[in-house]
Design a protein around this motif. Structure first.
Motif, PDB file in Angstrom:
ATOM      1  N   ALA A   1     -43.700 -31.764  -9.089  1.00 31.32           N
ATOM      2  CA  ALA A   1     -44.221 -30.878 -10.130  1.00 31.32           C
ATOM      3  C   ALA A   1     -45.199 -31.580 -11.065  1.00 31.32           C
ATOM      4  N   GLU A   2     -44.899 -32.816 -11.444  1.00 27.72           N
ATOM      5  CA  GLU A   2     -45.777 -33.521 -12.382  1.00 27.72           C
ATOM      6  C   GLU A   2     -47.174 -33.681 -11.811  1.00 27.72           C
ATOM      7  N   MET A   3     -47.266 -34.037 -10.526  1.00 27.56           N
ATOM      8  CA  MET A   3     -48.571 -34.193  -9.879  1.00 27.56           C
ATOM      9  C   MET A   3     -49.315 -32.862  -9.848  1.00 27.56           C
ATOM     10  N   LEU A   4     -48.627 -31.792  -9.481  1.00 27.85           N
ATOM     11  CA  LEU A   4     -49.277 -30.487  -9.373  1.00 27.85           C
ATOM     12  C   LEU A   4     -49.784 -30.018 -10.728  1.00 27.85           C
ATOM     13  N   LEU A   5     -48.971 -30.197 -11.768  1.00 25.88           N
ATOM     14  CA  LEU A   5     -49.346 -29.694 -13.087  1.00 25.88           C
ATOM     15  C   LEU A   5     -50.423 -30.540 -13.744  1.00 25.88           C
ATOM     16  N   SER A   6     -50.352 -31.848 -13.595  1.00 22.22           N
ATOM     17  CA  SER A   6     -51.272 -32.721 -14.339  1.00 22.22           C
ATOM     18  C   SER A   6     -52.547 -33.056 -13.576  1.00 22.22           C
ATOM     19  N   ALA A   7     -52.538 -32.997 -12.228  1.00 21.59           N
ATOM     20  CA  ALA A   7     -53.693 -33.453 -11.463  1.00 21.59           C
ATOM     21  C   ALA A   7     -54.316 -32.392 -10.569  1.00 21.59           C
ATOM     22  N   VAL A   8     -53.537 -31.471 -10.038  1.00 24.12           N
ATOM     23  CA  VAL A   8     -54.077 -30.513  -9.071  1.00 24.12           C
ATOM     24  C   VAL A   8     -54.511 -29.214  -9.750  1.00 24.12           C
ATOM     25  N   ILE A   9     -53.622 -28.578 -10.475  1.00 24.74           N
ATOM     26  CA  ILE A   9     -53.956 -27.288 -11.097  1.00 24.74           C
ATOM     27  C   ILE A   9     -55.143 -27.394 -12.056  1.00 24.74           C
ATOM     28  N   PRO A  10     -55.286 -28.472 -12.863  1.00 19.68           N
ATOM     29  CA  PRO A  10     -56.469 -28.562 -13.727  1.00 19.68           C
ATOM     30  C   PRO A  10     -57.788 -28.574 -12.959  1.00 19.68           C
ATOM     31  N   LYS A  11     -57.772 -28.984 -11.700  1.00 26.44           N
ATOM     32  CA  LYS A  11     -58.996 -28.987 -10.907  1.00 26.44           C
ATOM     33  C   LYS A  11     -59.417 -27.575 -10.503  1.00 26.44           C
ATOM     34  N   TRP A  12     -58.473 -26.650 -10.487  1.00 25.35           N
ATOM     35  CA  TRP A  12     -58.755 -25.287 -10.049  1.00 25.35           C
ATOM     36  C   TRP A  12     -59.254 -24.387 -11.181  1.00 25.35           C
ATOM     37  N   PHE A  13     -59.096 -24.832 -12.424  1.00 32.11           N
ATOM     38  CA  PHE A  13     -59.443 -23.972 -13.555  1.00 32.11           C
ATOM     39  C   PHE A  13     -60.145 -24.773 -14.649  1.00 32.11           C
ATOM     40  N   ILE A  14     -61.099 -24.106 -15.305  1.00 31.64           N
ATOM     41  CA  ILE A  14     -61.745 -24.671 -16.494  1.00 31.64           C
ATOM     42  C   ILE A  14     -61.614 -23.668 -17.636  1.00 31.64           C
ATOM     43  N   ARG A  15     -62.264 -22.500 -17.482  1.00 32.08           N
ATOM     44  CA  ARG A  15     -62.154 -21.468 -18.523  1.00 32.08           C
ATOM     45  C   ARG A  15     -60.714 -20.993 -18.697  1.00 32.08           C
ATOM     46  N   ASN A  16     -60.022 -20.796 -17.587  1.00 33.01           N
ATOM     47  CA  ASN A  16     -58.670 -20.233 -17.623  1.00 33.01           C
ATOM     48  C   ASN A  16     -57.591 -21.302 -17.470  1.00 33.01           C
ATOM     49  N   ARG A  17     -57.914 -22.538 -17.824  1.00 31.20           N
ATOM     50  CA  ARG A  17     -56.986 -23.644 -17.606  1.00 31.20           C
ATOM     51  C   ARG A  17     -55.693 -23.482 -18.397  1.00 31.20           C
ATOM     52  N   ALA A  18     -55.793 -23.115 -19.656  1.00 31.03           N
ATOM     53  CA  ALA A  18     -54.582 -22.990 -20.485  1.00 31.03           C
ATOM     54  C   ALA A  18     -53.644 -21.928 -19.913  1.00 31.03           C
TER      55      ALA A  18
END
Length: 405
Positions: A108-125
């Protein structure tokens, strides 16, 4: 995001909260002290910290996250299943400590901190709020289930069940992991890929990304890192001793496990509250407020005399604490961009893992030495207040002043 939801639920529910359910039956049967038991968590964190700078850049590569998640699902499940036969402390340290490192490198830590942020910029939060909700749901599910298993069949079957569940839940999810949208011909925030020949090329939302070396020169990175290390020290110190504390003051293990569910309700709900606020207000200040409120809830633990009181305090602690698990990876992504975030987190992770390693052991050791929970949990309050101060000082990097944060 679905992979992050499921992996988060398992990692927090089984990897953190459920662990405290094993403390009393294992130490009583095997003759270990509590600090000796929690030493395994320290070993796990030390090993994880040593390999983090190597693992970090792998999380930025095309196939790295998927391979790491495969490795995690197989190795972690094998280690947990093997705990069914544990008798010696050194074997526990190897299985839960060394092999247990796999719980931290590809889940989970890898997915939340490194992978998911790469998929979103405007809608990251928004995306990270939804993905992190699994971490909040974990305490709702696993402590009650594992408590029932231990009460019925014993702690050995409890470990066996966790091992089987980890493989069944995490292994299939590894097939779905992709590092970035460009790997599938897409753009961040769900945008379409490049147009056909002759058409206009889709331009993604601009975002400056710091390299690892550039980020390491920024004062804000080290303040965020220090704050994160102190925050997670308090989290692991409190949560791994949470159910043990309630057992010590007279509650049954199954009743104490229900408090973890109350915490889960608060933690799950608060991620949406704090995540919504993070779209409008400065994240570092929200984090300072949330962390200070979390420290204040620890004082309420000493006033608990009834089951309803226990539930209310657990709920409040979850409401205050849960937002940090959205905002901490969010502020790193917003400050330093998405291209090298795995490598940057790899540099930050050793100090944070040192905090995670020290929390359970420090709290357990203080209690062993003083037989006083006020002293032991006083450390948790102190590190959380220091964490709040550090993050409040972590202003945006000057070279990236237009970033959200």
């Amino acid at each position: 995001m679905f992979a992050g939801l499921v992996a988060g639920a398992f990692t927090t529910g089984a990897g953190t909260w459920a662990v405290s359910l094993f403390v009393q039956p294992m130490t009583e049967e095997l003759g270990w002290s509590r600090s000796a038991f929690f030493g395994a968590l320290t070993v796990r964190s030390i090993v994880s910290g040593l390999i983090a700078p190597v693992i970090g850049p792998m999380q930025d590569s095309r196939s790295g996250p998927r391979r790491l998640m495969f490795l995690t699902s197989i190795g972690m499940s094998a280690g947990l299943i093997a705990l069914y036969w544990v008798e010696e402390l050194i074997v526990f340290y190897v299985l839960f400590g060394v092999v247990g490192t796999l719980m931290t490198v590809g889940g989970a830590e890898m997915l939340l901190s490194a992978v998911i942020p790469k998929w979103f910029i405007r809608n990251r939060a928004t995306a990270m709020t939804i993905a992190s909700a699994g971490q909040g749901a974990g305490p709702l599910i696993f402590p009650v289930l594992i408590s029932a298993v231990i009460e019925t069949w014993g702690w050995r079957v409890g470990w066996l069940g966790l091992g089987i569940a980890s493989f069944a839940l995490l292994f299939p999810l590894a097939f779905a992991v992709r590092t970035r949208p460009e790997d599938m011909g897409l753009q961040p925030d769900g945008g379409p890929g490049p147009a056909p020949a002759g058409g206009a090329r889709v331009v993604p939302v601009p975002e400056h990304s710091f390299t690892r070396g550039e980020a390491m020169k920024e004062r804000s990175m080290w303040l965020i890192n220090l704050s994160g290390a102190l925050f997670i020290m308090g989290v692991t110190g409190l949560q791994t001793n949470w159910i043990v504390y309630f057992q010590d003051i007279g509650f049954e293990a199954t009743t104490a496990a229900l408090s973890a569910s109350a915490f889960g309700v608060g933690s799950f709900s608060s991620r949406f509250i704090w995540g919504y606020l993070a779209r409008t207000y400065e994240v570092r200040l929200l984090m300072a407020v949330a962390t200070s409120l979390t420290a204040a809830t620890v004082l309420l633990l000493f006033q608990i005399e009834t089951v309803p009181g226990m539930m209310v305090v657990a709920l409040l602690n979850g409401l205050a604490l849960g937002g940090n698990f959205v905002m901490r990876p969010l502020i790193v992504a917003n400050y330093f961009g998405r291209d090298h975030i795995g490598a940057i987190n790899g540099v930050m992770r050793p100090l944070q893992i040192a905090g995670a390693a020290g929390g359970p052991l420090a709290v357990a050791l203080l209690f062993d030495l003083t037989d006083n929970w006020h002293v032991a949990f006083g450390l948790v309050i102190a590190v959380w207040l220091t964490s709040a101060t550090s993050i409040a000082l972590a202003t945006k990097p000057k070279r990236h002043s237009d970033a959200a944060g």
